[in-house]
Structure formats: structure tokens, C-alpha cells
Design an enzyme around this catalytic site. Structure first.
Site: not given
Ligand code: XBP
Ligand code: MG
Length: 258
Positions: A8, A10
Site C-alpha cells: 500500500d 498512503d
Molecule cells: C489512501 C487514500 C487516498 C489518499 C488521497 O488509502 O484514501 O485517497 O487519501 O489520494 P489507502 P487521492 O492507503 O488505503 O490506499 O486524492 O489521489 O485519491
Molecule cells: Mg493506507
């Protein structure tokens, strides 16, 4: 046999939500003259909705249901999100978002061992390549056999779609891979696709309730002079140490035995 690590982005590779996304959303609101501001408490709640555009829509529906139902909202959200992405990319390129401890080490170890590596994330593809380039170098994108990101699938996490998409491209079975995730939505997505999950909880997911996972830790840990042990639970028991491929393989073996 462990053949691949599926990362993953983020919260897992870096504390992107805190260091990048939240700030970028607020900058976009200010640019557009909107009176919105997401503080940490509000943002923590909004993270339950994965995907930036989806998060913006949910917020709009909450604070201005009539406005959110008016014509042209999808375009407005797309424009706002594009602005937010520009701010996010600028922050990443300026070095405001660093890798979490142990990430560089485990990626390097997996490369050296010939493991396949891939990415499964809800964030936009440009955000992934910018983060990899800023932290690991421009060649790092090529270290990942496949990058599943953003709108390539119709349903974002917690739906398993992005993991199915990645597995199909890798040509691997779920039981040959381990997912590395930080949040409940990510765990749900990976497990629904059949992957074992190593959790490295992030700033925003420390208190989340999670189902049983391969390991539920506060990070990967770093050895050496500035030793930073990861801590948490493995197979329901307290665990402390540094996560490497040997640990992952042990945990998988034990999980399959039980
Ligand atoms: C991460 C997210 C992303 C970011 C924003 O979730 O929810 O949406 O917050 O990115 P995960 P964008 O780690 O579970 O993938 O604004 O580019 O959508
Ligand atoms: Mg995440």
C-alpha cells in the site's frame, strides 16, 4: 512460497496523509475560495472514505447537501481534486514526505532476494511515481512489476478490486503474496482478495479495530546504531523486533500450520 510483496502507499510507505494529502486538500480549498478546512480530527474521520474525489463528495454532501446535488458537481470535484493533486505533488517533490522507517530496507531486501514487488493503492498514479522518485530515486518505479493505483478499478478499498487487478497483472495467486497495509480499509481489501496482511499502523490508524492479520505492528523497525524496534502482535502474542523476509516467511509458515 512467498513470491511477492504488495505494498500500500498512503500511511504504509510514508505518512502521506499527515505530511501531504490533508495539507494539499486545505490548500486547494483556499485556492478555490471555499470556507472549508480539514483539521486532523475531521480528517481522521474522513479517511474512512478512501479516494480523494470520493472524500470530497462525501464532505460536500455532509456540509451542503443541496449544493452537492446540483449540476456540475462532478466537474467541480474533479477540478478541486486536480488542484489538490498539484499541491500534493509539489510537497512530495520538495521533500516534505519521507519514507517510514524500514521501508527502504525491506524494499531493498526483497529486491536482492528476487521477490516480485507491486503496489496496490487508492491514491492517484502520479502521486505514487512522485513519492517513489522523491524518496528512492527516479529508477524506483521500475522496481515494481505493477502499480495498481486510483481509478483503474471501479471500486476503491475496502473493496478487493485493486488487489484482484494487481494479482491478475502479476500472474500470481493470493497465497504467494503478502500485502503490507496500514489501515482497516486496506486490510479489508487485501483479505477479501485472499492475501495475508502485515499491518504497519500509521498515525491515523493507531486506534482502528482490525480483524486478525499476519502481524499487527506499529512499523517495520530498523536495525543498526539507531535501532528502532517495531512492536505489536503476531499470532495474538506480543512481538518486538525488525521485520525482514525471514520473519515474514516464518509468520506465513506458522499461520498455515494453524
Ligand atoms: C489512501 C487514500 C487516498 C489518499 C488521497 O488509502 O484514501 O485517497 O487519501 O489520494 P489507502 P487521492 O492507503 O488505503 O490506499 O486524492 O489521489 O485519491
Ligand atoms: Mg493506507
Amino acid at each position: 512460497m512467498l513470491r511477492a510483496l504488495v505494498w500500500d502507499v498512503d500511511g504504509t510507505l510514508a505518512e502521506t496523509e499527515h505530511d501531504g494529502h490533508r495539507v494539499a486538500f486545505n490548500q486547494a480549498f483556499a485556492d478555490e475560495g471555499l470556507p472549508w478546512r480539514w483539521d486532523e480530527a475531521v480528517y481522521a474521520e474522513l479517511l474512512a472514505i478512501t479516494g480523494g474525489k470520493e472524500r470530497l463528495r462525501a464532505w460536500w454532501q455532509r456540509v451542503d447537501p443541496a449544493g452537492a446535488a446540483s449540476t456540475g458537481v462532478a466537474e467541480r470535484i474533479a477540478r478541486l481534486h486536480a488542484r489538490k493533486t498539484r499541491h500534493y505533488l509539489a510537497r512530495v517533490e520538495a521533500g516534505a514526505v519521507g519514507l517510514r522507517p524500514g521501508v527502504r530496507r525491506l524494499i531493498a531486501q526483497a529486491r536482492a532476494a528476487g521477490l516480485v514487488q507491486a503496489i496496490a493503492t487508492t491514491t492517484s498514479p502520479d502521486n505514487v511515481t512522485a513519492l517513489l522518485a522523491a524518496t528512492l530515486g527516479t529508477e524506483a518505479t521500475g522496481w515494481f512489476a505493477c502499480i495498481g493505483a486510483g481509478d483503474v478499478v471501479p471500486q476503491k478499498k475496502p473493496a478487493p478490486d485493486i488487489y484482484h487487478w494487481v494479482l491478475a497483472r502479476l500472474g500470481l495467486r493470493a497465497d504467494e503474496c503478502v500485502a503490507i497495509e496500514d489501515s482497516a480499509a486496506g486490510v479489508a481489501a487485501a483479505q477479501a482478495a485472499g492475501l495475508a496482511v502485515l499491518v504497519t499502523r500509521s498515525r491515523y490508524s493507531r486506534a482502528e479495530r482490525l480483524p486478525p492479520v499476519l502481524a499487527d505492528l506499529d512499523g517495520l523497525g530498523e536495525p543498526g546504531a539507531a535501532m528502532q524496534a517495531a512492536a505489536g502482535r503476531v499470532a495474538g502474542r506480543p512481538w518486538q523486533g525488525v521485520v525482514g523476509l525471514d520473519e515474514l516467511r516464518d509468520w506465513l509458515r506458522n499461520e498455515r500450520r494453524n
